[in-house]
Scaffold this motif. Structure first.
Motif, short mmCIF file in Angstrom:
data_model
loop_
_atom_site.label_atom_id
_atom_site.label_comp_id
_atom_site.label_asym_id
_atom_site.label_seq_id
_atom_site.Cartn_x
_atom_site.Cartn_y
_atom_site.Cartn_z
N MET A 4 0.59 54.37 15.68
CA MET A 4 0.68 53.13 14.91
C MET A 4 2.13 52.90 14.53
O MET A 4 2.72 53.73 13.83
N THR A 5 2.70 51.80 14.99
CA THR A 5 4.11 51.52 14.70
C THR A 5 4.30 50.32 13.77
O THR A 5 5.41 50.07 13.31
N ALA A 6 3.23 49.60 13.49
CA ALA A 6 3.32 48.48 12.55
C ALA A 6 3.45 49.04 11.13
O ALA A 6 2.89 50.12 10.84
N PRO A 7 4.17 48.36 10.26
CA PRO A 7 4.31 48.84 8.88
C PRO A 7 2.94 49.03 8.23
O PRO A 7 2.06 48.18 8.34
N ARG A 8 2.78 50.16 7.54
CA ARG A 8 1.49 50.47 6.90
C ARG A 8 1.64 50.70 5.40
O ARG A 8 0.65 50.84 4.70
N PRO A 12 7.14 48.84 1.99
CA PRO A 12 7.98 49.62 2.90
C PRO A 12 9.39 49.86 2.37
O PRO A 12 9.98 50.91 2.65
#
Length: 66
Positions: A4-8, A12
């Motif tokens: 998973m590379t999308a901001p979680r 952030p």
């Protein structure tokens, strides 16, 4: 499980500041040691060799040449 590379993070910027602050006041050697320990702790937490392999490949692609 794909990486998973999308901001979680909900915030952030706060996560980034925490990482920067963790290195504050450390020598370059100490900061590198902190980074290495943090990577190992988080890699162990993930516990998936294929996700780790994908993350390493992505990080190597992102490394500036020089």
């Amino acid at each position: 499980m794909p990486l998973m590379t999308a901001p979680r993070f909900d915030d952030p910027d706060r996560a980034f500041v925490m990482l920067v602050e963790a290195r504050r006041g450390l020598s370059e050697r100490e900061a590198s040691g902190l980074d290495a320990r943090l990577v190992l702790i988080l890699a162990n937490h993930i516990g998936d060799i294929e996700v780790l392999r994908e993350a390493i490949a992505l990080a190597r692609q992102s490394t500036p040449a020089g």
